[in-house]
Scaffold this active site. Structure first.
Site, short mmCIF file in Angstrom:
data_model
loop_
_atom_site.label_atom_id
_atom_site.label_comp_id
_atom_site.label_asym_id
_atom_site.label_seq_id
_atom_site.Cartn_x
_atom_site.Cartn_y
_atom_site.Cartn_z
N ASP A 19 0.84 -1.20 0.00
CA ASP A 19 0.00 0.00 0.00
C ASP A 19 0.88 1.26 0.00
O ASP A 19 1.69 1.44 -0.91
CB ASP A 19 -0.96 -0.07 1.20
N HIS A 73 -7.26 -6.90 0.92
CA HIS A 73 -6.15 -5.95 0.75
C HIS A 73 -5.00 -6.23 1.72
O HIS A 73 -3.84 -6.05 1.37
CB HIS A 73 -6.69 -4.53 0.98
#
Length: 290
Positions: A105, A270
Site C-alpha cells: 500500500d 487488501h
C-alpha cells in the site's frame, strides 16, 4: 505492540526525524514497509518467517506509528522521494548499503520511489496491492472512482481533511480496516486497536502523506515516465484483481515500469500479509532467490 522476538530501535534518518524500527534475524537484509492504516506490525507473520534466513528490518514510516511526524511546511516532508530517502538512510545506519525492499500500500509507493531513485541500493523489489501513483490517478474515473474517495478527501488543501477525519478518527480508519479485509480474524482485536490508536495520533501526517500523492509524487512519476526511467532490479507485484473491476491491465501498467517483472493476482483481501501470509512469504522468498 512489537513483532515477537524482534528488537526495537529508534534510528535517525534525517535532521530531527527518527524511525521506530523492529529488527530481527540474521543474513542478507530485507526491509519491509507497511501500508495504511497500519504500522510495521502488519508484517509480524512474514517478518518472523523471513528472519530464518535474513536480517529483517520493519520500520514505521515517517508520520506513522511510533516514528517521528514532522510538520509539512513546504509540501515535501511526505513526498515519497523524501520517505524513500529515509529508508535508504535507515538501512545504511543499520550497516546495509544494499538491501531487498518490499512494501504494501503506502509503503509500496515508498518502495517504488526508492527503486527509481536509489537503484544501486535496492537489490530486489516486492510491491503489494498498489499501482504507481501516476497510473493510480489515471485509472480512476467516473463513478468507479468512489472506491477511492479517501484519496480525493485527503488531496484537499490543509484544514478541512484534518478536521473531518480528526472528528471521528476511529470511524474513518476503522472503515478501511473493515471494508478492505475479507477475513476479519486476520486483524485480531488487539492488533486492530493498535492500528486505530496509531492512526488517531497521526491524522495530520497521514493526510500529508496522501496529499503528496496528489501533487509532488505525481510530478516525480511523470518526470520519470517522460525520461524513460524504469526499475532496474527484479520486481514482484502481488495485487487483488482491481484491473477487472476498474477496467485496466495491471500487468501492462507495471511492465512499463518494471521490465524484469513477475505479476500475480491474489484471492484475498487488501491486507494480504495478514490474510494470506503464506502466499506472501512464498512470493518474497522466490523474489529473493531471483
Amino acid at each position: 505492540m512489537n513483532i515477537p522476538g524482534f528488537q526495537t530501535h529508534r534510528v535517525e534518518v534525517a535532521d530531527g526525524v527518527r524511525l521506530h524500527t523492529s529488527v530481527g534475524g540474521t543474513g542478507s537484509p530485507v526491509v519491509l514497509l507497511h501500508g495504511f492504516p497500519q504500522t510495521h506490525l502488519m508484517w509480524r507473520h512474514v517478518a518472523a518467517a523471513l528472519a530464518d534466513e535474513h536480517t529483517v528490518i520493519c520500520p514505521d514510516l515517517r508520520g506513522y506509528g511510533a516514528s517521528d511526524k514532522p510538520a509539512d511546511a513546504d509540501g515535501t516532508s511526505y513526498a515519497k522521494r523524501t520517505m524513500a530517502a529515509d529508508v535508504v538512510a535507515l538501512a545504511r545506519e543499520l550497516g546495509h548499503e544494499r538491501f531487498a525492499l518490499a512494501g504494501h500500500d503506502r509503503g509500496a509507493l515508498v518502495a517504488f520511489r526508492a527503486g527509481l531513485d536509489h537503484p544501486d541500493a535496492i537489490t530486489r523489489l516486492g510491491l503489494l496491492d498498489v499501482l504507481p501513483t501516476l497510473d493510480m490517478w489515471e485509472v480512476l474515473h467516473g463513478t468507479t472512482a468512489a472506491v477511492a474517495f479517501h484519496l480525493y478527501l485527503m488531496a484537499q488543501p490543509p484544514g478541512l481533511p484534518e478536521e473531518l477525519i480528526g472528528a471521528a478518527p476511529d470511524a474513518f480508519f476503522g472503515h478501511f480496516l473493515d471494508l478492505w479485509s475479507r477475513d476479519p480474524a486476520a486483524l485480531p482485536a488487539d492488533v486492530r486497536a493498535a492500528y486505530l490508536a496509531a492512526c488517531r495520533a497521526a491524522v495530520p501526517s497521514i493526510v500529508a502523506d496522501y496529499r503528496a500523492s496528489a501533487g509532488v509524487d505525481t510530478e516525480h512519476d511523470r518526470a520519470d515516465r517522460e525520461a524513460g526511467r524504469t526499475l532496474r532490479m527484479p520486481v514482484t507485484v502481488l495485487q487483488q484483481d482491481w484491473g477487472a473491476a476498474l477496467g485496466y491491465d495491471a500487468t501492462a501498467l507495471w511492465r512499463a515500469w518494471a521490465p524484469d517483472l513477475e505479476h500475480r493476482t491474489v484471492d484475498c483481501g487488501h491486507f494480504m500479509a495478514e490474510e494470506a501470509p503464506g502466499e506472501v512469504i512464498a512470493a518474497l522468498r522466490k523474489l529473493l532467490a531471483r
